[in-house]
Write a protein that holds these residues in place. Structure first.
Motif, PDB file in Angstrom:
ATOM      1  N   UNK A 171       0.262  -1.311  -0.149  1.00 42.34           N
ATOM      2  CA  UNK A 171      -0.026  -0.066  -0.147  1.00 42.34           C
ATOM      3  C   UNK A 171       0.867   1.677   0.187  1.00 42.34           C
ATOM      4  N   UNK A 172       2.474   1.112  -0.192  1.00 42.32           N
ATOM      5  CA  UNK A 172       3.344   2.646  -0.247  1.00 42.32           C
ATOM      6  C   UNK A 172       3.894   2.266  -1.409  1.00 42.32           C
ATOM      7  N   UNK A 173       4.106   3.584  -1.557  1.00 42.35           N
ATOM      8  CA  UNK A 173       4.339   3.981  -2.930  1.00 42.35           C
ATOM      9  C   UNK A 173       6.023   3.693  -2.075  1.00 42.35           C
ATOM     10  N   UNK A 174       6.956   3.087  -3.497  1.00 38.72           N
ATOM     11  CA  UNK A 174       8.578   2.742  -2.562  1.00 38.72           C
ATOM     12  C   UNK A 174       9.283   4.491  -4.134  1.00 38.72           C
ATOM     13  N   UNK A 175      10.483   4.748  -3.170  1.00 39.58           N
ATOM     14  CA  UNK A 175      11.038   5.210  -3.608  1.00 39.58           C
ATOM     15  C   UNK A 175      12.606   4.309  -4.527  1.00 39.58           C
ATOM     16  N   UNK A 176      12.414   5.472  -5.140  1.00 47.19           N
ATOM     17  CA  UNK A 176      14.281   5.135  -6.464  1.00 47.19           C
ATOM     18  C   UNK A 176      15.327   5.347  -5.673  1.00 47.19           C
ATOM     19  N   UNK A 177      15.818   3.343  -5.713  1.00 45.28           N
ATOM     20  CA  UNK A 177      16.883   3.870  -5.244  1.00 45.28           C
ATOM     21  C   UNK A 177      18.087   4.659  -6.223  1.00 45.28           C
ATOM     22  N   UNK A 178      17.396   4.561  -7.466  1.00 45.37           N
ATOM     23  CA  UNK A 178      18.356   5.503  -8.254  1.00 45.37           C
ATOM     24  C   UNK A 178      17.509   5.210  -9.660  1.00 45.37           C
ATOM     25  N   UNK A 179      17.912   6.665 -10.465  1.00 48.20           N
ATOM     26  CA  UNK A 179      17.069   7.099 -11.965  1.00 48.20           C
ATOM     27  C   UNK A 179      17.487   4.997 -12.371  1.00 48.20           C
TER      28      UNK A 179
END
Ligand SMILES: *Cc1c(COP(=O)(O)O)cnc(C)c1O
Length: 366
Positions: free
Chosen positions: A310-318
């Protein structure tokens, strides 16, 4: 190979198409660009199966591809053509003319090719869009040019393209009224007006007011993407790697921000992941939000469209070309390789899926 997948509840999706036919009888389906995420080949097939033998394409290159797929009787090309033409282009394509120069180009091309049958055109009228379109004066000149040309030209109709915002229904109706009056004054016995972005009510009002005019809606977004409950997107986790604070990873060899996991998923820039078109900020909240995301991106924090629990994830890199690396903090138990993650807010007009899976009837989509 696991991939970025579009799940389609085709039965319900087709139901929406039929519903649109009721709201906008004899509409022309617009098939252009990436095929609104579904791919133009599929849309052409669906349009054909739904009994649509007249379609609209974005460019002449698209029209040339679409005509190979099915025996469409007409393809309206929405973007004016200023490139070299072939004789075959004139048989089934209707050309949009938005300036005198475009009309000259078409006539010269037909003459050069010794094309002798009538060529089909639609005059695009200037609207509040301020995109290509003829002014009433230009329309008069264009009409003279048509009647005196050594080539036979068939005016299939006229076209008006409305802006999406800041235009009330009443504005749209009066713009239609004004143009129909202009046609009359110029002695143009028009019968067909191609339009877009009108509600069924406004369309009905216009039709009632102008019974001798046939209004033809060009539908794209509201047709293919109109019922968002009929499609959803997922990706597959390719790999999960634990990482400790300070360790380096990825193409950029960035250091990990804290202990956690790197999640490798299918889908990258080639699929339209992480790509954005310039946005239009409207209102203070939208500006603040954009500023916040801009500030975060300066610190290499970029939110991905992939979600987990249910949570949006962050990119670790582009994002890479066909895969993305996401980060999950240590306190959350990570997904397992092969697990499917739900994708939210994917921009369908730039998305390209590895696979489209049709859901069995009665299966829920989300
Ligand atoms: C693309 C296009 C449409 C369809 O637009 P949507 O916003 O996708 O419905 C209609 N008319 C013209 C002239 C277009 O270029």
């Amino acid at each position: 190979m696991l991939s970025l997948t579009l799940y389609l509840d085709r039965t319900q999706w087709l139901k929406h198409l039929r519903h649109m036919e009721e709201l906008y009888p004899d509409y022309v389906p617009v098939i252009k660009g990436n095929g609104y995420g579904f791919g133009s080949v599929r849309l052409a097939q669906e349009a054909w199966e739904a009994g649509k033998d007249k379609i609209a394409a974005g460019t002449i290159e698209e029209a040339r591809q679409l005509i190979k797929l099915h025996n469409f009787t007409e393809i309206l090309i929405l973007t004016p053509v200023v490139t070299e033409l072939r004789a075959a282009d004139f048989t089934k394509f209707i050309f949009t003319i938005g300036s005198l120069g475009q009309l000259h180009h078409l006539l010269q091309s037909a003459q050069k090719l010794n094309y002798s049958l009538p060529i089909m055109i639609v005059f695009k009228c200037e609207s509040t869009m301020r995109r290509y379109g003829l002014s009433p004066q230009d329309l008069a000149l264009a009409n003279t040019l048509v009647s005196t040309a050594p080539i036979s030209i068939q005016i299939e109709g006229y076209a008006l393209h409305f802006a999406l915002e800041r235009l009330t229904d009443r504005d749209k109706l009066s713009e239609i009224d004004a143009w129909l009056k202009t046609f009359e004054e110029l002695g143009l016995n028009q019968t067909k007006l191609y339009i877009s972005h009108l509600t069924p009510t406004v369309l009905q009002q216009a039709s009632l007011k102008h019974p001798t005019t046939t209004f033809v809606m060009r539908l794209g977004t509201s047709l293919w993407l109109g019922d968002t409950s009929t499609y959803s997107f997922r990706t597959n986790v390719l790999d999960v790697k634990p990482i400790k604070f300070g360790e380096r990873f990825g193409y950029k060899q960035k250091t990990a921000w804290r202990d956690g996991y790197l999640i490798y998923v299918s889908g990258g820039t080639a699929n339209g992941i992480g790509m954005e078109s310039p946005s239009h900020a409207k209102g203070l909240m939208a500006r603040l939000k954009l500023t916040l995301f801009w500030l975060l991106s300066l610190c290499n924090f970029n939110l991905s469209p992939f979600t987990y629990k249910g949570h949006k994830l962050w990119f670790a890199e582009p994002p890479h070309m066909q895969a993305s690396i996401l980060k999950v903090p240590k306190k959350i138990s990570p997904p397992f390789p092969g697990e499917e993650l739900i994708i939210k807010n994917l921009r369908m007009t730039i998305a390209k899926f590895d696979e489209i899976v049709e859901l069995e009837p009665q299966t829920s989509c989300n």
